[in-house]
Design a protein around this motif. Structure first.
Motif, PDB file in Angstrom:
ATOM      1  N   ARG A  20     -10.342 178.436  90.832  1.00 18.20           N
ATOM      2  CA  ARG A  20     -11.472 178.906  91.624  1.00 18.20           C
ATOM      3  C   ARG A  20     -11.523 180.416  91.571  1.00 18.20           C
ATOM      4  NH1 ARG A  20      -7.155 177.943  94.735  1.00 18.20           N
ATOM      5  NH2 ARG A  20      -6.664 179.360  96.468  1.00 18.20           N
ATOM      6  N   ASP A  79     -16.309 176.389  92.073  1.00 21.05           N
ATOM      7  CA  ASP A  79     -15.374 175.866  93.054  1.00 21.05           C
ATOM      8  C   ASP A  79     -14.791 174.553  92.539  1.00 21.05           C
ATOM      9  OD1 ASP A  79     -13.928 175.215  95.220  1.00 21.05           O
ATOM     10  OD2 ASP A  79     -15.601 175.054  96.621  1.00 21.05           O
ATOM     11  N   HIS A  80     -13.471 174.443  92.570  1.00 20.82           N
ATOM     12  CA  HIS A  80     -12.812 173.257  92.020  1.00 20.82           C
ATOM     13  C   HIS A  80     -13.228 171.989  92.750  1.00 20.82           C
ATOM     14  CE1 HIS A  80     -10.047 172.880  95.482  1.00 20.82           C
ATOM     15  NE2 HIS A  80     -10.154 174.197  95.522  1.00 20.82           N
TER      16      HIS A  80
END
Length: 457
Positions: A20, A79-80
């Motif tokens: 991220r 964003d993961h």
């Protein structure tokens, strides 16, 4: 049904990596730590955003404690948590309480049950407690509890075809041959938005849902409230509630048409007491103006199974996307003709009407005489001349030609059929199941406005 199972979301390899973007002061205020964070963010951008936003284009270096504008801009995209794996769960191998089970009693006799503890399914073959169904695999054979276990049946996994053969008929249904043609010519694929009117018994609805699963949406419309409520309960019971929305609505807008015709003839508007049964069967959610209420260009395909489909064509033209497909299912050619006129009026093209009938064959072993295995050779000119002489002489040839005569007799003996043998043969059924159905297909065009007339509002 298995094809209607909602997708599940599990963390995948990317999500588990926890990659991220982070603020450049994540490791502290040391200049070296800030450079490490910048390099890490640039690597994350390259990994997640590819060539759309290469890190080499970013020349602005912000050493403040707050995230840079560039970081804020792409934070949600890299964003993961957004990179989870969506997949269908594995089908349940055994029957569980509440599951729909198609009961195979004979070739032409199918039924259905919802597996419920302490209940019993009974037919002419015996009594079959539901607790014998639970935890059994689909396709298994169950023996009756009476008649010394001589009665039996098979438990089948439900499919749209099996459900159509076993469902309670509230209206005439679309048979599987017509249903397959509708899916093919409407170009239905997963995750489409499709409209259907009317719902009826729900046979065609299940076929559409299988085609648009796992994340598609079917909006099905039924003017009869009782049928709409029953269909809604069935969809929920079959695990399809997340794929379909049932609307109690007359998409043709007959109530508005009736009031308009009465106004033109200087008659009072129809009240609740004077409406016909078909129009009176409405709730407050149906304003009587017709239409699908989804907005402009909201659906990829529309299927109409209505007595007067031409009244819904203008609403379908408004709701369909450009190049979207429409199908009208009508049993009479007069209905088809009026529908085609309306389709041309509202900018549809590539109009085609087809009719398909299913001809089934019965395959069985039949005892019949075997055909000759050895055929005679083609006679030469000399043999043909001698054969003519034999017919003229009453079937007798001179002695010097006895060898030729013997050859002819041997050839005739070879043509004698052999012993009777059992052969696998196919013969058509005496009846073709189904009823006359004309399927009219067309494509929505974008060359003219596809907004409904004001008269229909």
């Amino acid at each position: 049904m298995d094809f209607g199972r909602p997708m599940v979301c599990n963390p995948g390899v990317v999500a588990k990596s926890n990659i991220r973007l982070v603020p450049e002061t994540y490791l502290g205020d040391d200049p070296l730590d800030i450079l490490v964070c910048q390099a890490s963010n640039d690597a994350a951008k390259d990994l997640f955003l590819g060539n759309d936003n290469p890190s080499s284009d970013s020349t602005k270096k912000d050493t403040s404690s707050e995230p840079t504008n560039d970081t804020e801009k792409h934070l949600s995209r890299v964003d993961h948590a957004l990179y989870a794996e969506h997949h269908l769960p594995a089908p349940r191998p055994t029957i569980q309480p509440g599951d729909l089970v198609v009961v195979f009693e004979s070739f032409n006799d199918l039924n259905f049950v919802y597996a419920t503890p302490n209940e019993v399914f009974s037919n002419r073959n015996g009594h079959f407690p539901h607790h014998d169904f639970i935890s059994k695999p689909y396709g298994c054979k169950i023996r009756s509890k009476n008649n010394n276990g001589l009665g039996f049946l098979y438990l089948l996994r439900p499919t749209p075809e099996l459900w159509a053969r076993s469902l309670p008929h509230r209206t005439q249904i679309v048979h599987e041959l017509d249903a397959s043609m509708i899916v093919h010519y409407l170009n239905l694929i997963p995750n489409m938005v499709v409209c259907e009117s009317g719902t009826g018994s729900g046979a065609m609805s299940h076929v559409i849902l299988r085609s648009i699963a796992p994340k598609g949406k079917l909006h099905t419309y039924e003017f009869n409230k009782i049928r709409a409520d029953k269909a809604r309960v069935e969809f929920q019971g079959h695990g399809l509630g997340h794929l379909v929305e049932v609307h109690h609505r007359d998409v043709c807008g007959k109530k508005a048409l009736l009031n308009m015709n009465q106004q033109e003839s200087n008659q009072p508007a129809a009240s609740d007491e004077t409406e016909t049964d078909e129009i009176k069967d409405k709730d407050s959610a149906d304003d009587g103006k017709g239409g699908f209420q989804l907005g402009e260009s909201a659906a990829h395909a529309i299927f109409l199974d209505l007595p007067e489909p031409w009244l819904a064509v203008k609403h379908a033209a408004f709701t369909l996307k450009t190049s979207g497909r429409i199908c009208s299912y009508s049993p009479c050619m007069e209905q088809t003709q009026r529908t085609v006129v309306a389709l041309k009026q509202y900018g549809f093209h590539s109009i085609q009407t087809v009719e398909a009938r299913l001809k089934e064959y019965f395959v069985d072993e039949v005892e019949m005489e075997a055909p000759p295995t050895v055929l005679p050779a083609i006679p030469t000119e000399e043999t043909a001349t001698l054969e003519k002489e034999r017919h003229v002489a009453g079937g007798v040839l001179p002695k010097e030609d006895s060898e030729v005569n013997s050859d002819i007799e041997n050839a005739e003996n070879k043509l004698q059929p052999g012993a009777k043998k059992r052969k696998l043969c196919a013969r058509p059924f005496s009846q073709m199941r189904g009823h006359t159905a004309f399927l009219t297909f067309a494509t929505a065009g974008g060359s003219m406005p596809r907004i409904p007339d004001k008269s229909s509002m």
